[in-house]
Design a protein around this motif. Structure first.
Motif, PDB file in Angstrom:
ATOM      1  N   GLU A   1       0.855  -1.190   0.000  1.00  0.00           N
ATOM      2  CA  GLU A   1       0.000   0.000   0.000  1.00  0.00           C
ATOM      3  C   GLU A   1       0.889   1.237   0.000  1.00  0.00           C
ATOM      4  O   GLU A   1       1.800   1.361   0.821  1.00  0.00           O
ATOM      5  CB  GLU A   1      -0.947  -0.021   1.195  1.00  0.00           C
ATOM      6  N   ILE A   2       0.629   2.121  -0.941  1.00  0.00           N
ATOM      7  CA  ILE A   2       1.422   3.339  -1.103  1.00  0.00           C
ATOM      8  C   ILE A   2       0.516   4.527  -0.839  1.00  0.00           C
ATOM      9  O   ILE A   2      -0.491   4.719  -1.531  1.00  0.00           O
ATOM     10  CB  ILE A   2       2.033   3.415  -2.511  1.00  0.00           C
ATOM     11  N   ASN A   3       0.844   5.283   0.183  1.00  0.00           N
ATOM     12  CA  ASN A   3      -0.011   6.382   0.644  1.00  0.00           C
ATOM     13  C   ASN A   3      -1.445   5.904   0.873  1.00  0.00           C
ATOM     14  O   ASN A   3      -2.419   6.595   0.549  1.00  0.00           O
ATOM     15  CB  ASN A   3       0.023   7.560  -0.327  1.00  0.00           C
TER      16      ASN A   3
ATOM     17  N   PHE B   1      -4.097  -8.685   5.171  1.00  0.00           N
ATOM     18  CA  PHE B   1      -3.440  -9.959   5.448  1.00  0.00           C
ATOM     19  C   PHE B   1      -2.399  -9.813   6.551  1.00  0.00           C
ATOM     20  O   PHE B   1      -1.792  -8.750   6.711  1.00  0.00           O
ATOM     21  CB  PHE B   1      -2.802 -10.503   4.160  1.00  0.00           C
ATOM     22  N   PRO B   2      -2.165 -10.874   7.335  1.00  0.00           N
ATOM     23  CA  PRO B   2      -1.236 -10.788   8.463  1.00  0.00           C
ATOM     24  C   PRO B   2       0.192 -10.469   8.008  1.00  0.00           C
ATOM     25  O   PRO B   2       0.670 -10.997   7.001  1.00  0.00           O
ATOM     26  CB  PRO B   2      -1.301 -12.184   9.095  1.00  0.00           C
ATOM     27  N   VAL B   3       0.870  -9.632   8.757  1.00  0.00           N
ATOM     28  CA  VAL B   3       2.259  -9.285   8.458  1.00  0.00           C
ATOM     29  C   VAL B   3       3.177 -10.435   8.847  1.00  0.00           C
ATOM     30  O   VAL B   3       3.025 -11.027   9.922  1.00  0.00           O
ATOM     31  CB  VAL B   3       2.674  -8.006   9.202  1.00  0.00           C
ATOM     32  N   ILE B   4       4.105 -10.745   7.956  1.00  0.00           N
ATOM     33  CA  ILE B   4       5.186 -11.669   8.292  1.00  0.00           C
ATOM     34  C   ILE B   4       6.385 -10.846   8.780  1.00  0.00           C
ATOM     35  O   ILE B   4       6.846 -11.019   9.897  1.00  0.00           O
ATOM     36  CB  ILE B   4       5.577 -12.544   7.090  1.00  0.00           C
ATOM     37  N   ARG B   5       6.844  -9.947   7.911  1.00  0.00           N
ATOM     38  CA  ARG B   5       7.887  -9.006   8.307  1.00  0.00           C
ATOM     39  C   ARG B   5       7.921  -7.844   7.330  1.00  0.00           C
ATOM     40  O   ARG B   5       7.844  -8.043   6.106  1.00  0.00           O
ATOM     41  CB  ARG B   5       9.260  -9.685   8.348  1.00  0.00           C
ATOM     42  N   ASP B   6       8.027  -6.649   7.856  1.00  0.00           N
ATOM     43  CA  ASP B   6       8.126  -5.431   7.057  1.00  0.00           C
ATOM     44  C   ASP B   6       6.996  -5.348   6.026  1.00  0.00           C
ATOM     45  O   ASP B   6       5.831  -5.290   6.402  1.00  0.00           O
ATOM     46  CB  ASP B   6       9.509  -5.331   6.401  1.00  0.00           C
ATOM     47  N   LEU B   7       7.328  -5.401   4.725  1.00  0.00           N
ATOM     48  CA  LEU B   7       6.320  -5.243   3.680  1.00  0.00           C
ATOM     49  C   LEU B   7       5.767  -6.574   3.183  1.00  0.00           C
ATOM     50  O   LEU B   7       4.965  -6.601   2.249  1.00  0.00           O
ATOM     51  CB  LEU B   7       6.923  -4.465   2.495  1.00  0.00           C
ATOM     52  N   VAL B   8       6.185  -7.663   3.802  1.00  0.00           N
ATOM     53  CA  VAL B   8       5.767  -9.006   3.359  1.00  0.00           C
ATOM     54  C   VAL B   8       4.605  -9.496   4.220  1.00  0.00           C
ATOM     55  O   VAL B   8       4.703  -9.507   5.454  1.00  0.00           O
ATOM     56  CB  VAL B   8       6.942 -10.003   3.440  1.00  0.00           C
ATOM     57  N   THR B   9       3.528  -9.899   3.570  1.00  0.00           N
ATOM     58  CA  THR B   9       2.342 -10.389   4.281  1.00  0.00           C
ATOM     59  C   THR B   9       2.070 -11.855   3.952  1.00  0.00           C
ATOM     60  O   THR B   9       2.523 -12.377   2.936  1.00  0.00           O
ATOM     61  CB  THR B   9       1.102  -9.555   3.916  1.00  0.00           C
ATOM     62  N   ASP B  10       1.309 -12.483   4.823  1.00  0.00           N
ATOM     63  CA  ASP B  10       0.909 -13.877   4.639  1.00  0.00           C
ATOM     64  C   ASP B  10      -0.390 -13.904   3.837  1.00  0.00           C
ATOM     65  O   ASP B  10      -1.460 -13.597   4.350  1.00  0.00           O
ATOM     66  CB  ASP B  10       0.713 -14.530   6.012  1.00  0.00           C
TER      67      ASP B  10
ATOM     68  N   PRO C   1       2.607  -2.560   4.368  1.00  0.00           N
ATOM     69  CA  PRO C   1       2.146  -3.859   3.856  1.00  0.00           C
ATOM     70  C   PRO C   1       0.646  -3.864   3.626  1.00  0.00           C
ATOM     71  O   PRO C   1      -0.081  -3.016   4.139  1.00  0.00           O
ATOM     72  CB  PRO C   1       2.545  -4.831   4.973  1.00  0.00           C
ATOM     73  N   MET C   2       0.156  -4.819   2.846  1.00  0.00           N
ATOM     74  CA  MET C   2      -1.280  -4.965   2.631  1.00  0.00           C
ATOM     75  C   MET C   2      -1.978  -5.166   3.974  1.00  0.00           C
ATOM     76  O   MET C   2      -1.610  -6.050   4.752  1.00  0.00           O
ATOM     77  CB  MET C   2      -1.575  -6.132   1.690  1.00  0.00           C
ATOM     78  N   ARG C   3      -2.985  -4.357   4.224  1.00  0.00           N
ATOM     79  CA  ARG C   3      -3.607  -4.333   5.549  1.00  0.00           C
ATOM     80  C   ARG C   3      -4.495  -5.538   5.827  1.00  0.00           C
ATOM     81  O   ARG C   3      -4.713  -5.926   6.978  1.00  0.00           O
ATOM     82  CB  ARG C   3      -4.431  -3.045   5.700  1.00  0.00           C
TER      83      ARG C   3
END
Length: 249
Positions: free
Chosen positions: A64-66, A94-103, A90-92
Motif C-alpha cells: 500500500e502506497i499512501n 493480510f497478516p504481516v510476516i515481516r516489514d512489507l511481506v504479508t501472509d 504492507p497490505m492491511r
C-alpha cells in the motif's frame, strides 16, 4: 535529474512495528520498487519486501502506497511531487510476516475451494467447441496476475476479519464467474457462488475494480452478472421452472 525523496516505510513483524523515516535518492524514470531496492542497498539491508519480475506480471510486490493498494513496480515516482512524503506499508487485509511481506495464504485456501472446470459428459477434450465471443469473455478474467490487491481493498474482509471464513473475495468470485460463463462447464456455479463463496456479502462498491493493475472490470463483468444469475434463479418463475426441467447434470 535526481532528488532526495522522503519515504516512510513500515518496519516490524507479526508482534508489532511502526513507520520509519528515510531519505533516499530518487532518479528520473524510477518506480517505487527501485527506491525500495536502493533503500535496502544503502540503509536498511534487512528490509523485507516480496518481488519477482519487476514488470507488473507476477503480482508479487503488492503493498500500500499512501494508503492505496498498488504494485510497487508499477507505481512511478513521477506521480508524486518532489517534496511529498511517500508512505509504503504492507497490505492491511493480510497478516504481516515481516516489514512489507504479508501472509497471503488466505487466497490460496480460497482458490482450493473453487471446484475445477467440469466438462460435459461424453465430450472428449479434442471435441470441445466454443464461440469466439465466449473465448473473449473469459480471456479478460484470465489476465489476472493474482496480486490480490482486489482482495486487499475489499472492505468485506479488510474491515471484517470474521468474514474471511465465508467469503472468497473478488478474485475468486471472478474465478467462479469465469467458469460459470464457460459454455462447456457443467457444474452448478450459481448455487456455489451464493451458498459456498459468499457472493451475497459483496455490495458492489467497485473498489476491487479500481485497484486492479490489469484493468479487469471485476465488478461490472463478473460480480454483477453473477448476482443477476442468482436473482434470476431465485425470483424469476420462468427461469426457476426451466432450471427444474433442464437442470445441468
Amino acid at each position: 535529474m535526481g532528488y532526495q525523496g522522503h519515504f516512510r516505510v513500515w518496519r516490524g513483524s507479526a508482534e508489532g512495528g511502526g513507520l520509519e523515516d528515510f531519505t533516499v535518492e530518487v532518479n528520473e524514470g524510477e518506480v517505487v520498487l527501485d527506491v525500495i531496492h536502493r533503500l535496502q542497498a544503502t540503509q536498511a539491508p534487512d528490509l523485507a519486501v516480496r518481488w519477482n519480475c519487476k514488470a507488473g506480471k507476477c503480482g508479487s510486490c503488492s503493498a500500500e502506497i499512501n494508503g492505496r493498494p498498488r504494485l510497487l513496480c508499477m507505481t512511478r515516482m513521477s506521480v508524486f511531487a518532489e517534496g511529498e512524503t511517500v508512505t509504503v506499508t504492507p497490505m492491511r487485509t493480510f497478516p504481516v510476516i515481516r516489514d512489507l511481506v504479508t501472509d497471503v495464504s488466505y487466497n490460496y485456501r480460497k482458490a482450493r475451494e473453487v471446484p475445477a472446470f467440469r466438462p460435459p459428459a461424453g465430450v472428449a477434450p479434442g471435441e470441445y467447441r466454443m464461440q469466439q465471443v465466449d473465448v473473449q469473455r473469459s480471456q479478460e478474467f484470465r489476465k489476472c496476475i493474482e496480486c490480490f490487491l482486489c482482495n486487499d481493498t475489499c472492505h468485506v474482509i479488510r474491515d471484517h476479519e470474521e468474514n474471511k471464513e465465508a467469503f472468497a473475495g473478488p478474485r475468486f468470485l471472478m474465478r467462479v464467474a469465469e467458469l460459470e460463463m464457460h459454455p462447456l462447464d457443467s457444474a452448478d456455479r450459481v448455487g456455489q457462488a451464493q451458498s459456498e463463496h459468499g457472493l451475497g456479502l459483496c455490495n458492489i462498491t467497485k473498489c476491487c475494480t479500481e485497484v486492479c493493475p490489469e484493468h479487469i472490470k471485476i465488478t461490472d463483468n463478473a460480480l454483477i452478472p453473477m448476482k443477476e444469475r442468482v436473482a434470476d434463479r431465485r425470483y424469476d418463475p420462468v427461469v426457476w421452472l426451466g432450471n427444474k426441467l433442464f437442470r445441468r447434470r
